[in-house]
Design a protein around this motif. Sequence first.
Motif, PDB file in Angstrom:
ATOM      1  N   ASP A   1       0.832  -1.207   0.000  1.00  0.00           N
ATOM      2  CA  ASP A   1       0.000   0.000   0.000  1.00  0.00           C
ATOM      3  C   ASP A   1       0.864   1.253   0.000  1.00  0.00           C
ATOM      4  O   ASP A   1       2.095   1.188   0.175  1.00  0.00           O
ATOM      5  CB  ASP A   1      -0.893  -0.004   1.242  1.00  0.00           C
ATOM      6  CG  ASP A   1      -0.070  -0.082   2.523  1.00  0.00           C
ATOM      7  OD1 ASP A   1       0.029   0.920   3.234  1.00  0.00           O
ATOM      8  OD2 ASP A   1       0.512  -1.170   2.794  1.00  0.00           O
ATOM      9  N   ALA A   2       0.215   2.411  -0.172  1.00  0.00           N
ATOM     10  CA  ALA A   2       0.945   3.678  -0.304  1.00  0.00           C
ATOM     11  C   ALA A   2       1.745   4.012   0.953  1.00  0.00           C
ATOM     12  O   ALA A   2       2.803   4.655   0.869  1.00  0.00           O
ATOM     13  CB  ALA A   2      -0.036   4.805  -0.628  1.00  0.00           C
ATOM     14  N   ASP A   3       1.277   3.579   2.131  1.00  0.00           N
ATOM     15  CA  ASP A   3       1.967   3.879   3.388  1.00  0.00           C
ATOM     16  C   ASP A   3       3.010   2.832   3.758  1.00  0.00           C
ATOM     17  O   ASP A   3       3.701   2.969   4.778  1.00  0.00           O
ATOM     18  CB  ASP A   3       0.953   4.008   4.525  1.00  0.00           C
ATOM     19  CG  ASP A   3       0.000   5.179   4.321  1.00  0.00           C
ATOM     20  OD1 ASP A   3       0.451   6.220   3.801  1.00  0.00           O
ATOM     21  OD2 ASP A   3      -1.186   5.049   4.665  1.00  0.00           O
ATOM     22  N   GLY A   4       3.105   1.779   2.958  1.00  0.00           N
ATOM     23  CA  GLY A   4       4.108   0.750   3.227  1.00  0.00           C
ATOM     24  C   GLY A   4       3.791  -0.152   4.393  1.00  0.00           C
ATOM     25  O   GLY A   4       4.674  -0.863   4.895  1.00  0.00           O
ATOM     26  N   ILE A   5       2.521  -0.142   4.839  1.00  0.00           N
ATOM     27  CA  ILE A   5       2.146  -0.989   5.973  1.00  0.00           C
ATOM     28  C   ILE A   5       2.290  -2.466   5.619  1.00  0.00           C
ATOM     29  O   ILE A   5       2.788  -3.263   6.418  1.00  0.00           O
ATOM     30  CB  ILE A   5       0.699  -0.675   6.418  1.00  0.00           C
ATOM     31  CG1 ILE A   5       0.620   0.750   6.962  1.00  0.00           C
ATOM     32  CG2 ILE A   5       0.212  -1.678   7.467  1.00  0.00           C
ATOM     33  CD1 ILE A   5      -0.804   1.212   7.231  1.00  0.00           C
ATOM     34  N   MET A   6       1.886  -2.835   4.413  1.00  0.00           N
ATOM     35  CA  MET A   6       1.898  -4.247   4.021  1.00  0.00           C
ATOM     36  C   MET A   6       3.193  -4.595   3.295  1.00  0.00           C
ATOM     37  O   MET A   6       3.218  -5.039   2.156  1.00  0.00           O
ATOM     38  CB  MET A   6       0.676  -4.554   3.165  1.00  0.00           C
ATOM     39  CG  MET A   6      -0.633  -4.348   3.893  1.00  0.00           C
ATOM     40  SD  MET A   6      -2.095  -4.943   3.013  1.00  0.00           S
ATOM     41  CE  MET A   6      -2.056  -3.937   1.533  1.00  0.00           C
ATOM     42  N   SER A   7       4.315  -4.360   3.993  1.00  0.00           N
ATOM     43  CA  SER A   7       5.635  -4.690   3.444  1.00  0.00           C
ATOM     44  C   SER A   7       6.464  -5.314   4.543  1.00  0.00           C
ATOM     45  O   SER A   7       6.163  -5.194   5.730  1.00  0.00           O
ATOM     46  CB  SER A   7       6.330  -3.430   2.901  1.00  0.00           C
ATOM     47  OG  SER A   7       6.605  -2.514   3.957  1.00  0.00           O
ATOM     48  N   THR A   8       7.517  -5.983   4.152  1.00  0.00           N
ATOM     49  CA  THR A   8       8.437  -6.575   5.113  1.00  0.00           C
ATOM     50  C   THR A   8       9.811  -6.678   4.468  1.00  0.00           C
ATOM     51  O   THR A   8       9.998  -6.341   3.299  1.00  0.00           O
ATOM     52  CB  THR A   8       7.930  -7.959   5.587  1.00  0.00           C
ATOM     53  OG1 THR A   8       8.752  -8.412   6.664  1.00  0.00           O
ATOM     54  CG2 THR A   8       7.966  -8.983   4.461  1.00  0.00           C
ATOM     55  N   ILE A   9      10.777  -7.142   5.239  1.00  0.00           N
ATOM     56  CA  ILE A   9      12.168  -7.227   4.798  1.00  0.00           C
ATOM     57  C   ILE A   9      12.622  -8.679   4.850  1.00  0.00           C
ATOM     58  O   ILE A   9      12.318  -9.406   5.790  1.00  0.00           O
ATOM     59  CB  ILE A   9      13.090  -6.364   5.697  1.00  0.00           C
ATOM     60  CG1 ILE A   9      12.673  -4.896   5.644  1.00  0.00           C
ATOM     61  CG2 ILE A   9      14.548  -6.525   5.263  1.00  0.00           C
ATOM     62  CD1 ILE A   9      12.834  -4.244   4.295  1.00  0.00           C
ATOM     63  N   THR A  10      13.353  -9.105   3.830  1.00  0.00           N
ATOM     64  CA  THR A  10      13.950 -10.436   3.828  1.00  0.00           C
ATOM     65  C   THR A  10      15.397 -10.333   3.375  1.00  0.00           C
ATOM     66  O   THR A  10      15.827  -9.289   2.871  1.00  0.00           O
ATOM     67  CB  THR A  10      13.171 -11.403   2.913  1.00  0.00           C
ATOM     68  OG1 THR A  10      13.678 -12.729   3.097  1.00  0.00           O
ATOM     69  CG2 THR A  10      13.324 -11.017   1.450  1.00  0.00           C
TER      70      THR A  10
END
Length: 634
Positions: free
Chosen positions: A55-64
């Motif tokens: 999403d635009a706010d980056g809420i649904m992101s993660t790091i690998t």
Amino acid sequence: MNGMKKLLGVIGILALAAALLPAQGYADVRGPFARVTNGNNLSTGNEQPALRHIDADGIMSTITDGNKLIELWLTFSSRSPAQGFEGTRSIFMILNFDSSLPNFQQSAMAKMLDDPANHTSYFDPNWSSDGRFLAYTQTDANGGNQAIYVQEFKVNDGNDFDYGAGNGAETKIGSPILVTTAGQPRHPHWSPSGYTLAFDSNVAGSYDVYTTDVDVVAGTATTPVRRTFNEVKAETDPTWAPNGHEIAYSTNQFGPRTIQIIDIALAPSDPGYNRLAERNFASISHNNPSYSADGSDLFYDAPAAEDPVSPTNVWKINLATQGKCEIQVDNRADSDPDVSNVLNHTSVADGFVPYSYFMFVTQATGAGVNIWRGNPLNSCLLPLAMGVALVPPVIDINDQTTETFQTVLNYPPETRAAGYVCRFSNTGGDGMRMRNTGFVSPTLMGTIVPPDDPGGVPGTPNYPDGGSPFSYCIQSNTHTAPDSLRITCIWPFRDVADRIVALGLTGDIVPIKVNAYSNRVGRKFQGFGYLRLTNSASPAPVAMLGNSPNPFNPITKIKFAVRKPGNYALRLYNVQGALIRTVASRHFDVGTQEVTWDGRTNTGGMAASGVYYAKMSGVSKTDGSDAIKLVLNK
């Protein structure tokens, strides 16, 4: 909603994952690959992967893999386990984490679309570019009343299990939007530049690609526009390019399915409207295209090695250069790639190479029909150099006391400069993966693995912690300088000897290939050691190992192995058998030895270009001898 609770949700899980992998961080356990879902060997398996875009706010992101951004959520469809309703599907959502990490799959998975009575089937999931709207195909239990719908869902980094009922990322917002029912529509795919869907339908008598604009506020869709026009062949599985005006799809226009691309910014009559993705394609089936994040590459599935009788693998082709590569996990089928719309890069030191993660369906490792995450680096980039020394370099097949031999691995300066370290951990760079299942590292001659023995002392500096099974691989702990780091592995000699004998290479100097890959992104390393397998009742006391360089001008180094200490002479002869030079005549100890020939004759002049033979022999006739061919090329 997403402040403190976010810290207790996904970030807490990531911290736990990192804690359980000392010195590795959150990285895919199989280097370039990670199993995300836990399916089974029955027909209910997990299929049709669809990443939920960030999403635009980056809420649904993660790091690998240390510092690589990916989508937090993965959706997929699965068949009903209820007897008599195996054709009914549901759509689920799960955290996009390696399932070999903490076993949180149940708490991290949620049903998005499901009919407990198995009267309605949901499949073909695909997310809008903002991660809000899920497009899908819906039918009744018998496959009738087929239609494409759109449903909005709440944007969040956790599900109801984390935040309570009605607050998770599986929470529906409003009612579903009916897009179309015409012509058995399937395979909806959102445009990256807005709420436009591409899909396939047989409303005109044969399956073609259509597009329609969806008004997500009014809850309506425009009349579909036909985009392909072959009346007797099928065009299906459309996927938008990141530029928002090109669509790739699969078609049987030329027999076996190929992938073509249309540019809807042009008129259908324009010569550039339709083109082949691969201009010189093999006569095999190509399916399920999906673009890389920058639009330069197209992923798809096709038979392994382009052999029509082989199981499928995921492939990647560069549309500009037409260069392609096959992405290999194991010998089981891999298919249906869905590529992340996030563009990542290797480290600056390793060339800052762009790449995209992708999800795919596989039965790899025999763990059932599952969805895995992968990246193309291991398969599609040339391997980095790795030094390999074999100890001992000469073994007699009749020596029953020899059951194992060693490889000593190290990284040359160019590999270290790219950010990689020859150690188990990631201290000082990306370390070497130690793994004997799933996607093995290291391997010898392609498939031979170091013995799996539970020896060693966990927690000590030379023990491969973090799940490594190889007590027979140890790292140097007496030197810490990068250029002195070593990993030594012990291998079963008989496995290697059997292959050399089967190939008819007994007596020859055989290159032995060793492959490995890095902990974080799965970068491939490759090196060659050299082994000579002799076959004699009484092993020769001396054996030639070759020379380098060869051809040469005018200097070359000649290597040989001494099994029995004593006096030996190394002499050079021309093709007529005339003695050219005695390079060495002295006592040699046991081990690998090296002498240099500067290209001069016994009289001090320079030898002419041509073929020469280097012969090593003992003083006694019973000591035996050995010879190799050299080429002086001025």
